[in-house]
Design an enzyme around this catalytic site. Structure first.
Site, PDB file in Angstrom:
ATOM      1  N   GLU A  90      -3.284  11.863 -33.575  1.00  0.00           N
ATOM      2  CA  GLU A  90      -3.794  12.220 -34.888  1.00  0.00           C
ATOM      3  C   GLU A  90      -4.116  13.705 -35.067  1.00  0.00           C
ATOM      4  O   GLU A  90      -3.932  14.246 -36.154  1.00  0.00           O
ATOM      5  CB  GLU A  90      -5.068  11.401 -35.165  1.00  0.00           C
ATOM      6  CG  GLU A  90      -4.839   9.901 -35.298  1.00  0.00           C
ATOM      7  CD  GLU A  90      -4.022   9.553 -36.529  1.00  0.00           C
ATOM      8  OE1 GLU A  90      -4.325  10.058 -37.628  1.00  0.00           O
ATOM      9  OE2 GLU A  90      -3.048   8.798 -36.386  1.00  0.00           O
ATOM     10  N   SER A 488     -35.507 -49.106 -31.619  1.00  0.00           N
ATOM     11  CA  SER A 488     -36.580 -49.277 -30.631  1.00  0.00           C
ATOM     12  C   SER A 488     -36.892 -48.015 -29.844  1.00  0.00           C
ATOM     13  O   SER A 488     -37.905 -47.977 -29.136  1.00  0.00           O
ATOM     14  CB  SER A 488     -36.212 -50.398 -29.660  1.00  0.00           C
ATOM     15  OG  SER A 488     -36.177 -51.639 -30.329  1.00  0.00           O
TER      16      SER A 488
END
Length: 830
Positions: A90, A488
């Site tokens: 770049e 239960s």
């Protein structure tokens, strides 16, 4: 001569005028564009959106959440190789220029003049500083106005910030494709590596992406991507930033990428990860979750999670297969390229080692199948076509679930499968567990579902959680979102309320039919034991819980009172409000597995309150802790001058005592009997001290087991999402307890067999196991050690709560000092 002097004077004057006009024009132009420039000083305090990362308790990555996948790295943490690769691609003169590359600008200008009328996009010639100005402060608009503003901002940024700061902003902000922002995220997304692990080839490819990530896709545009990567490698050599030999090796490497999705990164952790995501969203909101860069350390134990997932899915599949084969999940035309057609069929991605396949041809002895091909990173269907065989052994379980041959074992593969059937399979194994190469077993995903939670009883830390068979099939988390009747398994809370109010495990209650007028025209309620018509008469509370006797529980609820039981249910966190109906004492209300496991944790830890949590700690992007689950105070933990013979640190636990520790132990001891001789005897195979309780709802729609060792609590329910009968014998002891047994055997394999801790003050007295009375010298093997609180003891007389009236119907008698006694020599009650 005079004319020549005059001419040059004129030129000088004209030039001066032109120069001054040019300077004035330039100044005016700069002033014009400068007045609307964004405030570049905001870069100093810039906080980019950063993904939230969620980790398991051992540090493994569990999940990532972000709108822009970004991990912010300071420039010091980015390797020189990566920095050089981006500079080569770049802006090789980045550390020399003042923000603008004039040579590059001139080159771009000439190219622009040459391309006038060609409709080609102008070359930008932007430096890294200019790209920072554009990415942070401007738009992507292609215009001279934007380029001028970009240049002006670049020069101001260069005067304000260091080169390293500018480069740091750039490398963390730049978009690199596939949803990755910044070099750290891109390294993970493309190669599943940290930036420190990148090779020359990989760093060069990532550096090639900023120009046009979509046109350099590693699969769709492989040739162009490799060409651009090699260009960056050449620039690295040209600038002296890598050796020629390393560059030659890098050029020869294939461009191999490892796609990394945003799903849970630990197998079997999908439900857990999603629950954590919802928790963070509720605590901090969407912006903090997806942009805040939070670091979340969860309670998940990855090994235990795999155990939970394996045992839970095996339990669901075994139940489902016992009810027969329902047929293929889909059917396709296998003419032509069957792989492309099969790839379009939605398959469950989180049920490994199961695979989706299509039947290509079939005979009586076998079927040839083709497996669903995968997809490449670009979405294209893989050209790889793999096949296998299903023998008769692989379909022998597949009895038809309906029709005239329902329940008959198949004698030929062709009775089960036909060409074009889309099915699931997994490798066929021998009895010793070894895989038979190339052969597979038919599978079907179960209709029945359920959930499992494993928790540390001392802290409330959720160690494992299974919210269903497959998260890919249904994201509904049955562990936390499904409200079901616990049956239960709720009874221990009723018994704990009784124990705190004068009852003992040796208290005798009548087990006999009972009728309750519900008033207001609602008729008479006649609760029954699960084994309808079977009653045991006078029964100790220990035996009643062991056998899960409903009529005894109803009598206790009548005596203790439903308001008090409702208070205990609220105190334990099982229900927010419990209606004052006796049926709720039998677990008729609806709650979640998570709530039940949390409640049982308080029995296991001696009665201290615990709050379930999936999160240990949350840190913000700067490493500051903003949440921690453990609220205990550590006195003496801060020792800035080191150890100087001071007392060792102490953890101060201020958690509420929900029930008396002695009550918690009594209930735990009674639930040990449930495992040793009651409805959960399958749990004895674990070979360690286990306490627990099964639960089965009316019409056998839900089957529960919740149990614990001193270190781990596990809760399970099995049931259809749209509740329906589970079939004959579909009880907690038959369906859920075996799953819990398989899990606990794995989870506790390396743990010593530690008994439950007996709290101070408890008296262990030998009593008759049947009557609850103090054992005499000659009572022999019918005695047990029973736990009693101070001030209580085994009864000297056989007192019974409950008595039958003249018509044989049971009546409730409140406990008082004058209990009803057994008539000597008759067995009757009076």
């Amino acid at each position: 001569m005079r004319l020549l002097v005059r001419f040059f004077g004129f030129l000088f004057a004209a030039g001066t005028v032109v120069f001054l006009v040019g300077v004035a024009a330039a100044a005016g132009l700069i002033w014009h564009f400068s007045k609307d420039l964004p405030d570049y000083s905001q870069l100093q305090d810039y906080e980019p959106p950063v993904m939230t990362r969620v980790h398991a308790s051992d540090g493994q990555l569990l999940g990532e959440y972000a709108k822009e996948r970004r991990l912010y790295l300071p420039i010091q943490a980015i390797p020189k190789l990566v920095v050089n690769a981006f500079l080569a691609a770049e802006d090789k003169n980045f550390y020399e220029h003042g923000g603008l590359d004039y040579t590059g600008m001139a080159r771009a200008g000439l190219l622009y003049l040459q391309n006038i009328g060609s409709n080609r996009r102008p070359q930008g010639a932007s430096t890294i500083t200019q790209q920072v100005a554009k990415n942070f402060l401007l738009t992507n608009e292609v215009s001279f106005d934007r380029k001028i503003k970009e240049a002006l901002l670049a020069m101001r940024i260069e005067r304000t910030y260091s080169k390293d700061k500018i480069l740091e902003l750039y490398l963390n902000e730049i978009y690199l494709g596939l949803g990755a922002y910044g070099i750290a995220a891109a390294s993970l997304v493309y190669f599943d590596k940290s930036v420190n692990e990148l090779t020359v080839s990989e760093a060069a490819y990532l550096a090639a992406l900023p120009k046009a990530p979509s046109t350099l896709h590693p699969v769709k545009n492989r040739d162009r991507a490799i060409e651009r990567r090699n260009y960056v490698i050449d620039r690295l050599v040209e600038n002296g930033w890598t050796k020629q030999a390393d560059a030659d090796k890098a050029r020869k490497e294939t461009l191999s990428v490892t796609g990394r999705g945003s799903h849970a990164h630990i197998f079997a952790g999908e439900y857990f990860a999603e629950e954590v995501r919802r928790d963070i969203l509720e605590r901090y909101g969407e912006k903090k979750l997806y942009e805040g860069g939070l670091s979340v350390r969860t309670t998940l134990d990855p090994k235990m999670q795999v155990m939970a997932r394996k045992t839970m899915t095996n339990g669901l599949v075994n139940y489902d297969e016992a009810r027969g084969y329902r047929g293929a999940t889909n059917k396709i035309d296998i003419s032509g390229d069957w792989g492309v057609k099969l790839a379009e069929v939605k398959s469950l991605s989180d049920i490994s080692p199961w695979k989706m396949a299509v039947v290509l041809d079939v005979s009586d002895q076998s079927a040839r199948i083709g497996f669903q091909p995968g997809r490449e990173l670009g979405g294209a269907v893989s050209k790889d076509r793999q096949t296998g065989l299903i023998s008769l052994d692989g379909v022998r379980w597949a009895k038809p679930a309906a029709g005239p041959t329902r329940g008959k074992t198949p004698t030929a593969v062709s009775q089960v499968l036909s060409s074009g059937d889309v099915i699931y399979v997994d490798p066929l194994t021998q009895k010793d567990g070894s895989i038979i190469e190339g052969q597979f077993r038919l599978r079907q995903y179960p209709e029945v579902s359920g959930a499992m939670v494993a928790m540390d009883p001392n802290t409330g830390r959720v160690l494992a959680m299974v919210g269903g068979f497959s998260f890919d099939q249904s994201q509904f988390n049955r562990a936390t979102q499904a409200y079901r009747q616990p049956g239960s398994s709720f009874k221990p809370l009723v018994y704990s309320a009784a124990m705190d109010n004068g009852y003992t495990p040796s208290t005798v209650v009548i087990d006999a039919p009972i009728e309750i007028d519900q008033g207001s025209g609602n008729g008479v309620w006649r609760p029954e034991n699960y084994s309808t018509g079977k009653y045991y008469g006078p029964t100790t509370m220990r035996n009643a819980l062991t056998r899960s006797l409903n009529t005894v529980t109803v009598r206790l609820a009548q005596d203790v009172g439903m308001p008090l039981i409702g208070e205990y249910a609220k105190r334990f966190g099982v229900y927010d409000e419990l209606p004052n109906y006796l049926s709720y004492a039998l677990g008729a209300g609806e709650t979640t597995v998570m709530r039940m496991v949390t409640a049982y944790s308080m029995f296991a830890n001696g009665g201290r309150r615990v709050k379930s949590t999936l999160i240990d700690r949350i840190q913000d992007r700067y490493g500051h802790t903003i949440f921690k689950h453990d609220q205990r105070e550590c006195r003496g933990c801060d020792a800035p001058d080191g150890w100087k013979n001071q007392p060792e640190p102490q953890l101060i636990d201020r958690r509420e005592q929900v029930i008396d520790p002695m009550t918690a132990y009594q209930i735990t001891s009674m639930m040990e009997s449930v495992v040793q001789s009651g409805t959960a005897t399958v749990m004895r195979e674990v070979g360690k001290p286990i306490a627990g309780k099964t639960g089965t709802t009316n019409d056998e729609k839900d089957a529960w087991f919740v149990g614990f060792s001193p270190d781990v609590v596990v809760g399970i329910y099995v049931g259809y999402d749209k509740p329906r009968n589970l079939g004959r014998g579909g009880t907690g002891g038959v369906l859920s307890a075996p799953i819990a047994k398989d899990f606990m055997k794995l989870a506790l394999a390396d743990k010593p067999a530690v008994p439950f801790k007996v709290p101070a003050g408890i008296k262990l007295i030998r009593v008759d196991a049947k009557t609850g009375m103090r054992a005499g010298p000659g009572d022999g093997g019918r005695t047990i050690l029973e736990a009693f609180k101070p001030g209580t003891a085994p009864p000297d007389n056989y007192s019974v709560i409950g008595v039958a009236d003249a018509d044989g119907r049971s009546q409730q008698i409140a406990p008082d000092t004058d209990r009803m006694f057994m008539r000597p020599g008759t067995g009757g009650l009076y």
